[in-house]
Design a protein around this motif. Structure first.
Motif, PDB file in Angstrom:
ATOM      1  N   GLY A  81      42.297  47.597  45.340  1.00 30.44           N
ATOM      2  CA  GLY A  81      42.770  48.373  44.188  1.00 30.44           C
ATOM      3  C   GLY A  81      43.032  47.499  42.979  1.00 30.44           C
ATOM      4  N   ILE A  82      43.745  46.407  43.183  1.00 32.09           N
ATOM      5  CA  ILE A  82      44.186  45.583  42.052  1.00 32.09           C
ATOM      6  C   ILE A  82      43.077  44.648  41.573  1.00 32.09           C
ATOM      7  CG2 ILE A  82      45.709  43.684  41.379  1.00 32.09           C
ATOM      8  CD1 ILE A  82      47.233  46.159  41.369  1.00 32.09           C
ATOM      9  N   PHE A  83      42.632  43.769  42.469  1.00 35.36           N
ATOM     10  CA  PHE A  83      41.752  42.683  42.021  1.00 35.36           C
ATOM     11  C   PHE A  83      40.308  43.133  41.873  1.00 35.36           C
ATOM     12  CE2 PHE A  83      45.127  40.440  44.511  1.00 35.36           C
ATOM     13  CZ  PHE A  83      45.831  40.019  43.401  1.00 35.36           C
ATOM     14  N   VAL A  84      39.797  43.852  42.884  1.00 39.94           N
ATOM     15  CA  VAL A  84      38.385  44.220  42.857  1.00 39.94           C
ATOM     16  C   VAL A  84      38.118  45.266  41.779  1.00 39.94           C
ATOM     17  CG1 VAL A  84      36.476  45.189  44.194  1.00 39.94           C
ATOM     18  CG2 VAL A  84      38.160  43.711  45.311  1.00 39.94           C
ATOM     19  N   LEU A  85      38.950  46.310  41.753  1.00 44.61           N
ATOM     20  CA  LEU A  85      38.670  47.429  40.852  1.00 44.61           C
ATOM     21  C   LEU A  85      39.388  47.311  39.518  1.00 44.61           C
ATOM     22  CD1 LEU A  85      38.758  50.279  43.525  1.00 44.61           C
ATOM     23  CD2 LEU A  85      36.758  49.093  42.574  1.00 44.61           C
ATOM     24  N   TYR A  86      40.731  47.128  39.550  1.00 43.95           N
ATOM     25  CA  TYR A  86      41.478  47.171  38.287  1.00 43.95           C
ATOM     26  C   TYR A  86      41.162  45.969  37.402  1.00 43.95           C
ATOM     27  CZ  TYR A  86      45.231  47.702  34.945  1.00 43.95           C
ATOM     28  OH  TYR A  86      45.938  47.842  33.787  1.00 43.95           O
ATOM     29  N   PHE A  87      41.243  44.756  37.978  1.00 40.21           N
ATOM     30  CA  PHE A  87      40.930  43.561  37.182  1.00 40.21           C
ATOM     31  C   PHE A  87      39.433  43.296  37.093  1.00 40.21           C
ATOM     32  CE2 PHE A  87      45.394  42.192  38.278  1.00 40.21           C
ATOM     33  CZ  PHE A  87      45.863  42.292  36.985  1.00 40.21           C
ATOM     34  N   PHE A 147      37.375  41.975  39.170  1.00 47.03           N
ATOM     35  CA  PHE A 147      36.841  40.727  39.720  1.00 47.03           C
ATOM     36  C   PHE A 147      35.707  41.032  40.695  1.00 47.03           C
ATOM     37  CE2 PHE A 147      41.345  38.814  39.296  1.00 47.03           C
ATOM     38  CZ  PHE A 147      41.111  38.538  37.959  1.00 47.03           C
ATOM     39  N   GLY A 148      35.556  42.314  41.060  1.00 49.42           N
ATOM     40  CA  GLY A 148      34.552  42.681  42.047  1.00 49.42           C
ATOM     41  C   GLY A 148      34.907  42.120  43.410  1.00 49.42           C
ATOM     42  N   ALA A 149      34.025  42.389  44.378  1.00 51.29           N
ATOM     43  CA  ALA A 149      34.200  41.751  45.680  1.00 51.29           C
ATOM     44  C   ALA A 149      33.797  40.301  45.511  1.00 51.29           C
ATOM     45  CB  ALA A 149      33.346  42.440  46.732  1.00 51.29           C
ATOM     46  N   SER A 150      34.776  39.395  45.526  1.00 53.32           N
ATOM     47  CA  SER A 150      34.481  38.007  45.182  1.00 53.32           C
ATOM     48  C   SER A 150      35.471  37.080  45.867  1.00 53.32           C
ATOM     49  CB  SER A 150      34.585  37.813  43.662  1.00 53.32           C
ATOM     50  OG  SER A 150      35.898  38.078  43.254  1.00 53.32           O
ATOM     51  N   ILE A 151      35.134  35.791  45.839  1.00 54.32           N
ATOM     52  CA  ILE A 151      36.039  34.791  46.424  1.00 54.32           C
ATOM     53  C   ILE A 151      37.396  34.863  45.740  1.00 54.32           C
ATOM     54  CG2 ILE A 151      36.424  32.312  46.686  1.00 54.32           C
ATOM     55  CD1 ILE A 151      33.481  31.953  47.107  1.00 54.32           C
ATOM     56  N   LEU A 152      37.375  35.099  44.424  1.00 53.62           N
ATOM     57  CA  LEU A 152      38.628  35.182  43.681  1.00 53.62           C
ATOM     58  C   LEU A 152      39.503  36.313  44.219  1.00 53.62           C
ATOM     59  CD1 LEU A 152      40.284  34.088  41.302  1.00 53.62           C
ATOM     60  CD2 LEU A 152      39.147  35.750  39.837  1.00 53.62           C
ATOM     61  N   LEU A 207      38.134  42.184  54.180  1.00 55.48           N
ATOM     62  CA  LEU A 207      37.136  43.216  54.471  1.00 55.48           C
ATOM     63  C   LEU A 207      36.657  43.912  53.198  1.00 55.48           C
ATOM     64  CD1 LEU A 207      35.879  44.527  56.972  1.00 55.48           C
ATOM     65  CD2 LEU A 207      37.787  46.122  57.025  1.00 55.48           C
ATOM     66  N   PHE A 208      37.598  44.334  52.358  1.00 54.05           N
ATOM     67  CA  PHE A 208      37.224  45.093  51.152  1.00 54.05           C
ATOM     68  C   PHE A 208      37.122  44.210  49.918  1.00 54.05           C
ATOM     69  CE2 PHE A 208      40.483  47.597  53.529  1.00 54.05           C
ATOM     70  CZ  PHE A 208      39.578  48.333  54.277  1.00 54.05           C
ATOM     71  N   THR A 209      37.570  42.947  50.020  1.00 58.36           N
ATOM     72  CA  THR A 209      37.736  42.187  48.786  1.00 58.36           C
ATOM     73  C   THR A 209      36.699  41.092  48.589  1.00 58.36           C
ATOM     74  OG1 THR A 209      39.312  40.790  49.957  1.00 58.36           O
ATOM     75  CG2 THR A 209      40.213  42.578  48.629  1.00 58.36           C
ATOM     76  N   VAL A 210      36.073  40.626  49.672  1.00 61.76           N
ATOM     77  CA  VAL A 210      35.148  39.517  49.473  1.00 61.76           C
ATOM     78  C   VAL A 210      34.023  39.454  50.510  1.00 61.76           C
ATOM     79  CG1 VAL A 210      36.780  38.004  50.665  1.00 61.76           C
ATOM     80  CG2 VAL A 210      34.947  36.983  49.355  1.00 61.76           C
ATOM     81  N   SER A 214      29.853  30.567  42.618  1.00 59.11           N
ATOM     82  CA  SER A 214      31.038  30.612  41.766  1.00 59.11           C
ATOM     83  C   SER A 214      32.109  31.447  42.452  1.00 59.11           C
ATOM     84  CB  SER A 214      30.712  31.223  40.397  1.00 59.11           C
ATOM     85  OG  SER A 214      30.827  32.634  40.455  1.00 59.11           O
ATOM     86  N   ILE A 215      33.309  31.433  41.880  1.00 61.90           N
ATOM     87  CA  ILE A 215      34.389  32.175  42.514  1.00 61.90           C
ATOM     88  C   ILE A 215      34.212  33.682  42.329  1.00 61.90           C
ATOM     89  CG2 ILE A 215      36.129  30.348  42.412  1.00 61.90           C
ATOM     90  CD1 ILE A 215      37.218  31.743  39.899  1.00 61.90           C
ATOM     91  N   PHE A 216      33.184  34.089  41.565  1.00 62.65           N
ATOM     92  CA  PHE A 216      32.943  35.520  41.407  1.00 62.65           C
ATOM     93  C   PHE A 216      31.857  36.014  42.356  1.00 62.65           C
ATOM     94  CE2 PHE A 216      34.917  34.308  37.406  1.00 62.65           C
ATOM     95  CZ  PHE A 216      35.977  35.215  37.395  1.00 62.65           C
TER      96      PHE A 216
END
Lengths: 281, 254
Positions: A121-127, A129-134, A209-212, A223-225
Motif C-alpha cells: 500500500g505505502i511503498f509500491v503503490l502510494y510512493f 516505488f513499484g515492486a522493487s528492492i527499495l 511477496l507483494f513488494t519485491v 538498481s534499487i528500483f
C-alpha cells in the motif's frame, strides 16, 4: 516417596525437556543437509536459473536476499538506534512515551503478511516505488524495527548510570555523554538486536511477496528500483508452484538460505565479540 | 577567617526535592585552598549541598533552588551560567571509584577530548602531571594503555582524582571519597588531599568524623537540612558552640 528420588525425577524431567528443544533443530538441519547437499556446487551458487528454474543456479535469489537484508539493516538500524536513544536518554516518563513503548512492543507482534500488505500500500503503490528492492527493503526494515529498538533500549538501559554522571560531572554535554560514555558500551547489545533482525529479514517470505519478489527473473537487478528474486520466495515457488523441480534442488535452496543466515549471524557475532573484548565493566 | 578569601559563598540557599525541603537557608563561605568538611548524619543534606556547587542536582527532575550560590564571585544559578564551564572549574570525585572501562590514558584524556581545547601533544604532559599529582605516575607510566578496571580500588580512586585534575579545575568536590577504601588507603588519600590543597580548594563530604577532624581545615555540621555550625575544624571538634554539634561529634546520635 524419598526426597532424593523426587529430586532425581525432577532433574531428569527438566533435563529431558531441555534436550527435546534441540531435537527438532538438529533434525531440521540434518534433513536439509542430507537432502540438499548434493545440489550444491559452484554453478548452483553462481549461475542464473534456466529452463523455467528446472536447471541452472540460484545466484539471483542469493544476491537478491543479500540486497534486501542489507537495505533493511541500512534503513532500520540507524532509525531504530536513534529512536532508542531518544526514548532512553531524552524522553520523560509520561503518557506519550508509554504509548510509544507500547506501540513498539505491539509492532513486534504484527503478522509478517500484514507488513507485506502495508508495504504494498505505502511503498509500491502510494510512493510509486513499484515492486522493487527499495520497497522490499523498507518493508523488511519496518518489520525488524521493533526488534532493533527493543534490543537497543535494553542495551542503553544496561549501561551503568555512573558513566553518565561522571561524564556530566566532567563537563560533558548530554550529547557528548551519550556519544562517548553510553553508546560505545551499548554497542554489543545493539548488535545483538541487529543480528536478530537480520536473521528475520533474510528468512521472511510474506513481506517481500507483494513488494519485491519476482517469480522467475533470470537476470541480476541493476538498481534499487528493480525487482529481484529472493531465497525464501524462490523456495516457496519451486516447492509448490512449479512441478518437476528435483528434490535436491529444493532442499539445496533451503540449505543455502540457512547457511546465508548463519553466515550473517556469525559475522555479527564476531563483530560483537570484538566490541565486548574491548569494553568491560 | 575573614582575612582569607572565600571561593564559594551561599546566600540563603534553599533546595527542594518536590515538596521536601532538603536544604534550609544555608549561608556558608568556603575558603580558597582549604579543605572544608561537610559532616552530619545520613539524610542531613551534606551530599545534596556538595552537589549544588557543580549543579549535579540538576539531573533530578523535581529539584528547585532559591537563593544564591557564588562560585568565584559568579552566581551559578544565574540563567547565563554555562554548566560545561562550571563543571570544568568544579570537579567531582564520587563515593565509589568509577573509572570508565577504558585504558588509564583514555580515562585521563576523556575530559580533554570533550573540551577539545588542549592540543594532542599537551595530552602527554597533562597525563604525566596529573598522575604525578596523585602519586600514580611511577606505577602507571609503563601501562597507560591497560584497562583501568584492573587497578586496586585505591588506585582507581586516585585515577578518578587525576581525571579531575587533568581538567585543571579550581575546586574539587569529594563525596565520601574513602568510604569504599580500607583504613590505610583512606589515610593515604587524606595525605594526598593535604598535597592537593596547595593548588586546589577541596570540599569533602564525610560520615567519618575522625576523617573530618584529621583532614580538614574547616568543618560544617548539617542536621536535617540546616547548617547548625560552621567554623575552623579545631574549634568545632574541641569547643563546639551548639549543643547539637557536640552531641553529634561525641557520638550521641547519628
Amino acid at each position: 516417596m524419598n526426597v532424593y528420588l523426587k529430586q532425581k525425577i525432577a532433574f531428569s524431567v527438566l533435563f529431558l525437556c531441555t534436550l527435546l528443544v534441540i531435537v527438532p533443530v538438529l533434525v531440521i538441519l540434518a534433513i536439509i543437509f542430507v537432502k540438499g547437499m548434493s545440489a550444491i556446487d559452484i554453478s548452483f551458487l553462481t549461475e542464473v536459473p534456466i529452463k523455467g528454474m528446472k536447471e541452472g543456479g540460484i545466484f539471483p535469489a542469493i544476491l537478491g536476499t543479500l540486497y534486501l537484508v542489507l537495505g533493511a539493516v541500512l534503513f532500520a538500524v540507524p532509525l531504530g538506534v536513534l529512536s532508542a536513544i531518544y526514548l532512553v536518554e531524552y524522553s520523560r516518563e509520561n503518557f506519550l512515551s508509554r504509548l510509544v513503548k507500547l506501540a513498539i512492543v505491539n509492532l513486534a507482534g504484527v503478522p509478517s503478511v500484514v507488513y507485506g500488505l502495508f508495504g504494498l500500500g505505502i511503498f509500491v503503490l502510494y510512493f510509486e516505488f513499484g515492486a522493487s528492492i527499495l520497497s522490499g527493503s523498507l518493508t523488511l526494515g519496518i518489520m525488524i524495527l521493533p526488534v532493533i529498538i527493543t534490543a537497543s533500549r535494553e542495551a542503553l538501559e544496561s549501561v551503568p548510570k555512573s558513566f553518565r554522571i561522571v561524564s556530566l560531572s566532567l563537563g560533558a554535554s548530554k550529547w557528548q555523554t551519550i556519544r562517548h560514555s553510553v553508546l560505545p558500551h551499548a554497542l554489543p547489545g545493539i548488535l545483538t538486536g541487529t543480528i536478530l533482525g537480520l536473521g528475520r529479514a533474510a528468512g521472511e517470505t510474506a513481506p517481500i511477496l507483494f513488494t519485491v519478489a519476482a517469480f522467475y527473473l533470470p537476470k541480476l537487478p541493476t538498481s534499487i528500483f528493480d525487482q529481484t528474486m529472493a531465497l525464501p520466495y524462490h523456495l516457496y515457488v519451486i516447492s509448490t508452484q512449479v512441478p518437476g523441480i528435483p528434490e535436491n534442488v529444493r532442499y539445496g535452496t533451503a540449505l543455502v538460505l540457512l547457511l546465508l543466515v548463519l553466515l550473517l549471524n556469525l559475522a555479527a557475532i564476531i563483530l560483537r565479540y570484538q566490541f565486548r573484548k574491548r569494553k568491560r565493566w | 577567617m575573614s582575612s582569607e578569601q572565600s571561593i564559594i559563598e551561599t546566600h540563603s540557599l534553599n533546595l527542594y526535592y518536590g515538596k521536601f525541603h532538603a536544604l534550609k537557608d544555608i549561608n556558608l563561605a568556603i575558603q580558597a585552598q582549604r579543605i572544608t568538611a561537610l559532616i552530619g548524619p545520613s539524610g542531613c543534606g551534606k551530599s545534596t549541598l556538595v552537589r549544588v556547587f557543580n549543579r549535579m542536582n540538576d539531573l533530578i527532575e523535581s529539584v528547585r533552588v532559591t537563593g544564591e550560590v557564588l562560585v568565584e564571585g559568579r552566581n551559578i544559578f544565574a540563567p547565563e551560567t554555562d554548566l560545561i564551564t562550571l563543571r570544568k572549574e568544579v570537579g567531582m570525585v564520587f563515593q565509589r571509584p568509577n573509572p570508565f572501562p577504558l585504558s588509564i590514558r583514555d580515562n585521563l584524556t576523556f575530559g580533554l577530548e570533550i573540551h577539545s581545547d588542549y592540543s594532542k601533544q599537551n595530552h602527554t604532559e597533562i597525563i604525566e602531571q596529573s598522575l604525578k599529582d596523585v602519586l600514580l605516575w611511577n606505577d602507571m607510566k609503563d601501562r597507560l594503555s591497560q584497562t583501568a578496571l584492573n587497578l586496586s580500588l585505591e588506585q582507581q580512586q586516585r585515577l578518578c582524582i587525576a581525571r579531575v585534575l587533568a581538567m585543571k579545575p579550581q575546586i574539587i568536590l569529594m563525596d565520601e571519597p574513602c568510604s569504599a577504601l580500607d583504613p590505610i588507603a583512606t589515610l593515604r588519600i587524606e595525605e594526598l588531599m593535604q598535597e592537593l590543597k596547595k593548588n586546589y580548594t577541596i570540599v569533602i563530604v564525610t560520615h567519618n568524623m575522625q576523617q573530618a577532624a584529621r583532614a580538614s581545615d574547616y568543618t560544617a555540621f548539617l542536621y536535617l537540612g540546616e547548617l547548625i555550625e560552621f567554623g575552623e575544624t579545631k574549634h568545632i571538634f574541641s569547643a563546639p558552640e551548639q549543643k547539637k554539634t557536640e552531641e553529634y561529634i561525641t557520638g550521641r546520635f547519628g
